[in-house]
Design an enzyme around this catalytic site. Sequence first.
Site, mmCIF file in Angstrom:
data_model
loop_
_atom_site.group_PDB
_atom_site.id
_atom_site.type_symbol
_atom_site.label_atom_id
_atom_site.label_comp_id
_atom_site.label_asym_id
_atom_site.label_seq_id
_atom_site.Cartn_x
_atom_site.Cartn_y
_atom_site.Cartn_z
ATOM 1 N N ASP A 99 0.844 -1.194 0.000
ATOM 2 C CA ASP A 99 0.000 0.000 0.000
ATOM 3 C C ASP A 99 0.886 1.253 0.000
ATOM 4 O O ASP A 99 1.781 1.390 0.844
ATOM 5 C CB ASP A 99 -0.877 -0.039 1.261
ATOM 6 C CG ASP A 99 -1.956 1.015 1.267
ATOM 7 O OD1 ASP A 99 -2.416 1.406 0.175
ATOM 8 O OD2 ASP A 99 -2.361 1.439 2.378
ATOM 9 N N ALA A 239 -11.617 4.658 1.827
ATOM 10 C CA ALA A 239 -13.019 4.199 1.749
ATOM 11 C C ALA A 239 -13.638 3.911 3.110
ATOM 12 O O ALA A 239 -14.701 3.295 3.187
ATOM 13 C CB ALA A 239 -13.097 2.956 0.854
ATOM 14 N N SER A 240 -12.996 4.351 4.161
ATOM 15 C CA SER A 240 -13.605 4.142 5.480
ATOM 16 C C SER A 240 -14.822 5.029 5.661
ATOM 17 O O SER A 240 -14.879 6.155 5.155
ATOM 18 C CB SER A 240 -12.576 4.435 6.591
ATOM 19 O OG SER A 240 -11.713 3.333 6.748
ATOM 20 N N ILE A 282 -9.559 -0.033 3.005
ATOM 21 C CA ILE A 282 -10.142 0.311 4.311
ATOM 22 C C ILE A 282 -9.106 0.071 5.408
ATOM 23 O O ILE A 282 -8.615 -1.041 5.572
ATOM 24 C CB ILE A 282 -11.407 -0.531 4.577
ATOM 25 C CG1 ILE A 282 -12.468 -0.228 3.507
ATOM 26 C CG2 ILE A 282 -11.954 -0.259 5.988
ATOM 27 C CD1 ILE A 282 -13.707 -1.093 3.572
HETATM 28 P P1 13P Z 1 -9.032 5.009 5.092
HETATM 29 O O1 13P Z 1 -8.161 5.920 5.861
HETATM 30 O O2 13P Z 1 -10.299 5.691 4.664
HETATM 31 O O3 13P Z 1 -9.323 3.729 5.787
HETATM 32 O O4 13P Z 1 -8.251 4.627 3.739
HETATM 33 C C1 13P Z 1 -7.277 3.622 3.750
HETATM 34 C C2 13P Z 1 -6.468 3.615 2.503
HETATM 35 O O5 13P Z 1 -6.783 4.217 1.512
HETATM 36 C C3 13P Z 1 -5.235 2.802 2.528
HETATM 37 O O6 13P Z 1 -4.531 2.938 1.332
HETATM 38 O O1 G3H Z 2 -3.327 5.208 3.443
HETATM 39 C C1 G3H Z 2 -2.660 4.893 4.381
HETATM 40 C C2 G3H Z 2 -3.004 3.657 5.140
HETATM 41 O O2 G3H Z 2 -4.082 3.896 6.008
HETATM 42 C C3 G3H Z 2 -1.801 3.141 5.860
HETATM 43 O O3 G3H Z 2 -1.450 4.020 6.860
HETATM 44 O O4 G3H Z 2 0.955 4.513 6.514
HETATM 45 O O5 G3H Z 2 -0.131 4.773 8.766
HETATM 46 O O6 G3H Z 2 0.317 2.498 7.811
HETATM 47 P P1 G3H Z 2 0.031 3.954 7.526
HETATM 48 ZN ZN ZN Z 3 -4.649 4.877 0.501
#
Ligand code: 13P
Ligand code: G3H
Ligand code: ZN
Length: 338
Positions: A99, A239-240, A282
Amino acid sequence: MHGLPDAATYLKLTKNFMPLTHTNDLFAKALKGKYALGAFNVNNMEMTQAIIEACEEEKAPVMLQISRGARDYAHPVYLKKLIEAAVSLSTIPLAVHLDHGDTFDLCKQCIDEGFTSVMIDASHESFEKNVEICRKVVDYAHKHNCVVEGELGHLVGAQFDDGEEGGNYSAGGHYTQPEEAVQFVRQSGVDSLAVAIGNSHGAYKFKGEQHLDLERLKAIKRALLDSGLGDYPLVLHGASSVPKEYVLEINKYGGQLGEDTAGVPEADIEVARRVGCTKVNIDTDLRLAMTAAIRKFMAEKPKEFDPRKYLGPARKAVKDLVRHKVRNVLCCAGHAFD
Ligand code: 13P
Ligand code: G3H
Ligand code: ZN
Protein backbone atom coordinates in the site's frame (compact mmCIF):
# COMPACT_ATOMS: atom_id res chain seq x y z
CA MET A 1 15.56 -1.01 15.05
CA HIS A 2 14.28 -4.48 15.91
CA GLY A 3 17.71 -5.98 16.54
CA LEU A 4 16.81 -8.74 14.11
CA PRO A 5 18.59 -9.96 10.97
CA ASP A 6 18.21 -7.63 8.03
CA ALA A 7 14.86 -8.40 6.34
CA ALA A 8 16.23 -8.24 2.81
CA THR A 9 18.87 -10.84 3.61
CA TYR A 10 16.40 -13.11 5.32
CA LEU A 11 13.69 -12.80 2.69
CA LYS A 12 16.15 -13.53 -0.10
CA LEU A 13 16.48 -16.98 1.41
CA THR A 14 12.75 -17.57 1.73
CA LYS A 15 11.60 -15.71 -1.34
CA ASN A 16 7.97 -16.55 -1.89
CA PHE A 17 4.96 -16.60 0.34
CA MET A 18 3.11 -19.86 0.56
CA PRO A 19 0.68 -20.01 -2.34
CA LEU A 20 -1.20 -16.77 -2.66
CA THR A 21 -3.91 -16.03 -5.17
CA HIS A 22 -2.68 -13.67 -7.83
CA THR A 23 -4.10 -10.15 -7.70
CA ASN A 24 -4.95 -10.44 -11.41
CA ASP A 25 -7.14 -13.48 -10.76
CA LEU A 26 -8.94 -11.70 -7.95
CA PHE A 27 -9.51 -8.63 -10.16
CA ALA A 28 -10.81 -10.68 -13.09
CA LYS A 29 -13.33 -12.50 -10.93
CA ALA A 30 -14.41 -9.35 -9.10
CA LEU A 31 -15.03 -7.51 -12.38
CA LYS A 32 -17.01 -10.44 -13.74
CA GLY A 33 -19.00 -10.89 -10.53
CA LYS A 34 -19.58 -7.13 -10.06
CA TYR A 35 -18.33 -7.14 -6.50
CA ALA A 36 -15.47 -5.25 -4.87
CA LEU A 37 -12.47 -6.70 -3.07
CA GLY A 38 -11.76 -5.39 0.40
CA ALA A 39 -8.13 -4.32 0.68
CA PHE A 40 -7.58 -4.19 4.42
CA ASN A 41 -4.38 -2.90 6.03
CA VAL A 42 -2.53 -5.24 8.36
CA ASN A 43 -0.02 -4.24 11.01
CA ASN A 44 -0.15 -6.96 13.65
CA MET A 45 -1.45 -10.40 14.52
CA GLU A 46 -4.86 -9.42 15.86
CA MET A 47 -5.71 -7.35 12.76
CA THR A 48 -4.60 -10.15 10.47
CA GLN A 49 -6.58 -12.77 12.36
CA ALA A 50 -9.70 -10.61 12.48
CA ILE A 51 -9.68 -9.98 8.72
CA ILE A 52 -8.91 -13.56 7.78
CA GLU A 53 -11.44 -15.12 10.17
CA ALA A 54 -14.23 -12.82 8.98
CA CYS A 55 -13.43 -13.45 5.31
CA GLU A 56 -13.06 -17.19 5.86
CA GLU A 57 -16.44 -17.39 7.56
CA GLU A 58 -18.03 -15.20 4.90
CA LYS A 59 -16.29 -17.05 2.04
CA ALA A 60 -14.91 -13.75 0.77
CA PRO A 61 -11.74 -13.35 -1.32
CA VAL A 62 -9.49 -10.74 0.26
CA MET A 63 -6.46 -8.51 -0.23
CA LEU A 64 -4.18 -7.87 2.71
CA GLN A 65 -2.21 -4.69 2.27
CA ILE A 66 0.96 -3.60 3.95
CA SER A 67 2.24 -0.04 4.09
CA ARG A 68 5.79 1.17 4.63
CA GLY A 69 4.66 2.12 8.14
CA ALA A 70 3.42 -1.42 8.78
CA ARG A 71 6.77 -2.83 7.64
CA ASP A 72 8.62 -0.42 9.92
CA TYR A 73 6.33 -1.23 12.84
CA ALA A 74 6.12 -5.02 12.65
CA HIS A 75 9.18 -5.98 10.56
CA PRO A 76 8.63 -7.48 7.09
CA VAL A 77 9.53 -10.97 8.26
CA TYR A 78 6.92 -10.94 11.03
CA LEU A 79 4.28 -9.75 8.56
CA LYS A 80 5.30 -12.41 6.07
CA LYS A 81 5.04 -15.13 8.71
CA LEU A 82 1.67 -13.84 9.87
CA ILE A 83 0.39 -14.00 6.33
CA GLU A 84 1.85 -17.46 5.84
CA ALA A 85 -0.05 -18.54 8.95
CA ALA A 86 -3.22 -16.99 7.52
CA VAL A 87 -2.74 -18.84 4.24
CA SER A 88 -2.17 -22.17 5.93
CA LEU A 89 -5.14 -21.78 8.29
CA SER A 90 -7.67 -20.59 5.71
CA THR A 91 -9.11 -21.70 2.40
CA ILE A 92 -10.09 -18.37 0.85
CA PRO A 93 -8.19 -16.68 -2.03
CA LEU A 94 -5.77 -14.18 -0.55
CA ALA A 95 -3.50 -11.65 -2.26
CA VAL A 96 -0.78 -9.49 -0.68
CA HIS A 97 -0.36 -5.89 -1.77
CA LEU A 98 2.06 -3.05 -0.98
CA ASP A 99 0.00 0.00 0.00
CA HIS A 100 1.36 3.43 -1.01
CA GLY A 101 4.82 2.36 -2.12
CA ASP A 102 6.72 5.62 -2.33
CA THR A 103 9.94 4.53 -4.05
CA PHE A 104 11.03 2.12 -6.76
CA ASP A 105 13.30 0.43 -4.22
CA LEU A 106 10.45 -0.34 -1.81
CA CYS A 107 8.32 -1.68 -4.66
CA LYS A 108 11.22 -3.81 -5.90
CA GLN A 109 11.80 -5.17 -2.42
CA CYS A 110 8.15 -6.23 -2.09
CA ILE A 111 8.09 -7.71 -5.59
CA ASP A 112 11.22 -9.70 -4.72
CA GLU A 113 9.52 -10.86 -1.52
CA GLY A 114 6.61 -12.31 -3.48
CA PHE A 115 3.87 -9.68 -3.08
CA THR A 116 1.21 -10.25 -5.75
CA SER A 117 0.75 -6.52 -6.31
CA VAL A 118 2.34 -3.21 -5.41
CA MET A 119 1.15 0.36 -5.44
CA ILE A 120 3.57 3.00 -6.59
CA ASP A 121 2.19 6.30 -5.38
CA ALA A 122 3.77 9.15 -7.29
CA SER A 123 0.52 11.09 -7.41
CA HIS A 124 2.17 14.16 -5.86
CA GLU A 125 4.47 14.44 -8.90
CA SER A 126 3.68 16.02 -12.28
CA PHE A 127 1.80 13.85 -14.80
CA GLU A 128 5.00 13.16 -16.74
CA LYS A 129 7.06 12.32 -13.67
CA ASN A 130 4.26 10.11 -12.30
CA VAL A 131 4.21 8.21 -15.61
CA GLU A 132 8.00 7.84 -15.58
CA ILE A 133 8.14 6.49 -12.01
CA CYS A 134 5.22 4.10 -12.59
CA ARG A 135 6.72 2.88 -15.88
CA LYS A 136 9.94 1.89 -14.13
CA VAL A 137 8.03 -0.11 -11.49
CA VAL A 138 5.77 -1.68 -14.14
CA ASP A 139 8.76 -2.80 -16.20
CA TYR A 140 10.29 -4.56 -13.22
CA ALA A 141 7.01 -5.89 -11.81
CA HIS A 142 5.77 -7.39 -15.05
CA LYS A 143 9.01 -9.31 -15.46
CA HIS A 144 8.26 -10.84 -12.05
CA ASN A 145 4.55 -11.54 -12.49
CA CYS A 146 3.45 -8.73 -10.20
CA VAL A 147 0.52 -6.34 -10.66
CA VAL A 148 1.01 -2.57 -10.32
CA GLU A 149 -1.42 0.06 -9.04
CA GLY A 150 -0.78 3.70 -9.86
CA GLU A 151 -2.56 6.82 -8.69
CA LEU A 152 -3.57 9.82 -10.73
CA GLY A 153 -4.92 12.96 -9.15
CA HIS A 154 -4.18 13.83 -5.58
CA LEU A 155 -6.41 12.75 -2.73
CA VAL A 156 -7.97 15.66 -0.93
CA GLY A 157 -7.35 16.07 2.77
CA ALA A 158 -4.56 14.61 4.81
CA GLN A 159 -2.63 11.62 3.59
CA PHE A 160 -1.62 10.98 7.18
CA ASP A 161 -3.76 12.84 9.64
CA ASP A 162 -2.05 13.51 12.91
CA GLY A 163 -4.88 12.20 15.05
CA GLU A 164 -5.75 15.61 16.41
CA GLU A 165 -9.29 16.84 16.43
CA GLY A 166 -10.02 18.76 13.30
CA GLY A 167 -7.78 16.96 10.82
CA ASN A 168 -7.61 18.59 7.42
CA TYR A 169 -10.94 17.43 6.05
CA SER A 170 -11.45 17.55 2.31
CA ALA A 171 -9.44 20.62 1.47
CA GLY A 172 -7.27 21.07 -1.60
CA GLY A 173 -6.48 18.01 -3.66
CA HIS A 174 -6.64 17.43 -7.37
CA TYR A 175 -9.39 15.33 -8.94
CA THR A 176 -8.69 12.69 -11.59
CA GLN A 177 -9.66 13.80 -15.11
CA PRO A 178 -11.17 11.02 -17.27
CA GLU A 179 -9.10 11.77 -20.40
CA GLU A 180 -5.90 12.07 -18.38
CA ALA A 181 -6.69 8.72 -16.78
CA VAL A 182 -6.72 7.09 -20.22
CA GLN A 183 -3.41 8.68 -21.18
CA PHE A 184 -1.90 7.79 -17.83
CA VAL A 185 -2.86 4.11 -18.04
CA ARG A 186 -1.61 3.88 -21.62
CA GLN A 187 1.71 5.58 -20.98
CA SER A 188 2.54 4.07 -17.59
CA GLY A 189 1.25 0.55 -18.22
CA VAL A 190 -0.22 0.28 -14.70
CA ASP A 191 -2.71 -2.55 -14.19
CA SER A 192 -5.09 -0.69 -11.89
CA LEU A 193 -5.70 2.95 -11.11
CA ALA A 194 -6.42 4.71 -7.83
CA VAL A 195 -8.65 7.69 -8.48
CA ALA A 196 -9.18 10.98 -6.68
CA ILE A 197 -12.90 11.77 -6.59
CA GLY A 198 -13.25 13.59 -3.28
CA ASN A 199 -11.88 10.71 -1.22
CA SER A 200 -9.28 11.21 1.50
CA HIS A 201 -7.47 9.17 4.12
CA GLY A 202 -8.03 9.06 7.84
CA ALA A 203 -10.87 9.86 10.21
CA TYR A 204 -11.56 13.42 9.06
CA LYS A 205 -12.98 13.23 5.58
CA PHE A 206 -16.15 15.25 5.29
CA LYS A 207 -17.97 17.86 7.27
CA GLY A 208 -21.70 17.66 6.82
CA GLU A 209 -23.27 15.99 3.82
CA GLN A 210 -20.40 15.84 1.37
CA HIS A 211 -20.16 12.79 -0.87
CA LEU A 212 -17.81 11.32 -3.43
CA ASP A 213 -17.98 12.63 -6.99
CA LEU A 214 -19.56 9.47 -8.36
CA GLU A 215 -20.36 11.07 -11.73
CA ARG A 216 -16.64 11.62 -12.21
CA LEU A 217 -16.02 7.99 -11.32
CA LYS A 218 -18.51 6.88 -13.97
CA ALA A 219 -16.87 9.18 -16.51
CA ILE A 220 -13.41 7.76 -15.75
CA LYS A 221 -14.69 4.20 -16.11
CA ARG A 222 -16.43 5.04 -19.38
CA ALA A 223 -13.42 6.84 -20.83
CA LEU A 224 -11.23 3.81 -20.13
CA LEU A 225 -13.80 1.49 -21.68
CA ASP A 226 -14.32 3.68 -24.74
CA SER A 227 -10.59 3.91 -25.34
CA GLY A 228 -10.33 0.14 -25.62
CA LEU A 229 -8.82 -0.52 -22.20
CA GLY A 230 -11.78 -2.72 -21.30
CA ASP A 231 -13.40 -3.21 -17.92
CA TYR A 232 -10.41 -1.59 -16.25
CA PRO A 233 -9.94 -2.08 -12.47
CA LEU A 234 -10.28 1.15 -10.49
CA VAL A 235 -9.23 1.52 -6.87
CA LEU A 236 -10.90 3.57 -4.17
CA HIS A 237 -8.59 4.74 -1.41
CA GLY A 238 -9.90 6.37 1.73
CA ALA A 239 -13.02 4.20 1.75
CA SER A 240 -13.61 4.14 5.48
CA SER A 241 -17.02 5.25 6.62
CA VAL A 242 -15.91 6.49 10.06
CA PRO A 243 -18.98 5.05 11.82
CA LYS A 244 -20.42 7.53 14.29
CA GLU A 245 -20.92 4.82 16.91
CA TYR A 246 -17.16 4.17 17.06
CA VAL A 247 -16.34 7.86 17.33
CA LEU A 248 -18.87 8.31 20.14
CA GLU A 249 -17.72 5.15 21.92
CA ILE A 250 -14.08 6.26 21.77
CA ASN A 251 -14.99 9.67 23.17
CA LYS A 252 -17.27 8.18 25.83
CA TYR A 253 -14.26 6.34 27.21
CA GLY A 254 -11.81 9.20 27.19
CA GLY A 255 -11.00 9.72 23.51
CA GLN A 256 -11.00 13.15 21.92
CA LEU A 257 -12.00 12.64 18.31
CA GLY A 258 -13.84 15.38 16.45
CA GLU A 259 -17.50 14.40 16.46
CA ASP A 260 -18.58 16.47 13.48
CA THR A 261 -16.54 14.35 11.07
CA ALA A 262 -17.98 11.89 8.57
CA GLY A 263 -16.50 9.23 6.35
CA VAL A 264 -17.64 7.93 2.98
CA PRO A 265 -21.32 6.94 3.17
CA GLU A 266 -21.63 3.20 2.61
CA ALA A 267 -24.23 3.94 -0.05
CA ASP A 268 -21.48 5.74 -2.02
CA ILE A 269 -19.22 2.70 -1.76
CA GLU A 270 -22.03 0.55 -3.12
CA VAL A 271 -22.40 2.84 -6.13
CA ALA A 272 -18.63 2.84 -6.60
CA ARG A 273 -18.68 -0.95 -6.55
CA ARG A 274 -21.40 -1.09 -9.19
CA VAL A 275 -19.55 1.43 -11.36
CA GLY A 276 -16.40 -0.70 -11.22
CA CYS A 277 -14.22 0.10 -8.25
CA THR A 278 -12.66 -3.32 -7.95
CA LYS A 279 -10.44 -2.69 -4.95
CA VAL A 280 -11.67 -0.72 -1.95
CA ASN A 281 -9.09 0.31 0.67
CA ILE A 282 -10.14 0.31 4.31
CA ASP A 283 -7.88 1.00 7.25
CA THR A 284 -9.26 3.77 9.46
CA ASP A 285 -12.50 1.91 10.29
CA LEU A 286 -10.45 -1.05 11.54
CA ARG A 287 -8.40 1.27 13.70
CA LEU A 288 -11.52 2.91 15.12
CA ALA A 289 -13.17 -0.44 15.89
CA MET A 290 -10.06 -1.66 17.68
CA THR A 291 -9.55 1.55 19.64
CA ALA A 292 -13.20 1.74 20.73
CA ALA A 293 -13.08 -1.81 22.10
CA ILE A 294 -9.81 -1.24 23.94
CA ARG A 295 -10.89 2.09 25.41
CA LYS A 296 -14.16 0.56 26.65
CA PHE A 297 -12.36 -2.36 28.23
CA MET A 298 -9.75 -0.17 29.92
CA ALA A 299 -12.40 2.14 31.35
CA GLU A 300 -14.65 -0.66 32.59
CA LYS A 301 -11.95 -2.96 33.94
CA PRO A 302 -9.24 -0.68 35.32
CA LYS A 303 -7.73 -3.45 37.42
CA GLU A 304 -7.10 -5.77 34.47
CA PHE A 305 -3.63 -5.88 32.94
CA ASP A 306 -3.54 -9.03 30.81
CA PRO A 307 -3.27 -7.78 27.19
CA ARG A 308 -5.19 -10.80 25.94
CA LYS A 309 -8.21 -9.57 27.86
CA TYR A 310 -8.44 -6.37 25.84
CA LEU A 311 -6.86 -7.47 22.57
CA GLY A 312 -9.40 -10.32 22.36
CA PRO A 313 -12.46 -8.02 22.31
CA ALA A 314 -10.56 -5.63 20.04
CA ARG A 315 -9.93 -8.43 17.54
CA LYS A 316 -13.61 -9.42 17.75
CA ALA A 317 -14.67 -5.82 17.03
CA VAL A 318 -12.48 -5.71 13.90
CA LYS A 319 -13.79 -9.09 12.79
CA ASP A 320 -17.41 -7.92 13.13
CA LEU A 321 -16.60 -4.82 11.12
CA VAL A 322 -14.88 -6.74 8.30
CA ARG A 323 -17.79 -9.17 8.19
CA HIS A 324 -20.19 -6.26 7.75
CA LYS A 325 -18.07 -4.71 4.98
CA VAL A 326 -17.64 -7.85 2.90
CA ARG A 327 -21.24 -8.92 3.34
CA ASN A 328 -23.20 -5.68 3.09
CA VAL A 329 -20.99 -3.11 1.37
CA LEU A 330 -18.47 -4.78 -0.93
CA CYS A 331 -20.70 -7.78 -1.68
CA CYS A 332 -17.71 -10.10 -2.09
CA ALA A 333 -19.04 -12.51 0.56
CA GLY A 334 -19.85 -15.90 -0.92
CA HIS A 335 -17.56 -15.37 -3.94
CA ALA A 336 -14.39 -17.06 -2.66
CA PHE A 337 -14.87 -20.17 -4.74
CA ASP A 338 -16.56 -18.80 -7.87
P1 13P B 1 -9.03 5.01 5.09
O1 13P B 1 -8.16 5.92 5.86
O2 13P B 1 -10.30 5.69 4.66
O3 13P B 1 -9.32 3.73 5.79
O4 13P B 1 -8.25 4.63 3.74
C1 13P B 1 -7.28 3.62 3.75
C2 13P B 1 -6.47 3.62 2.50
O5 13P B 1 -6.78 4.22 1.51
C3 13P B 1 -5.23 2.80 2.53
O6 13P B 1 -4.53 2.94 1.33
O1 G3H C 1 -3.33 5.21 3.44
C1 G3H C 1 -2.66 4.89 4.38
C2 G3H C 1 -3.00 3.66 5.14
O2 G3H C 1 -4.08 3.90 6.01
C3 G3H C 1 -1.80 3.14 5.86
O3 G3H C 1 -1.45 4.02 6.86
O4 G3H C 1 0.96 4.51 6.51
O5 G3H C 1 -0.13 4.77 8.77
O6 G3H C 1 0.32 2.50 7.81
P1 G3H C 1 0.03 3.95 7.53
ZN1 ZN D 1 -4.65 4.88 0.50
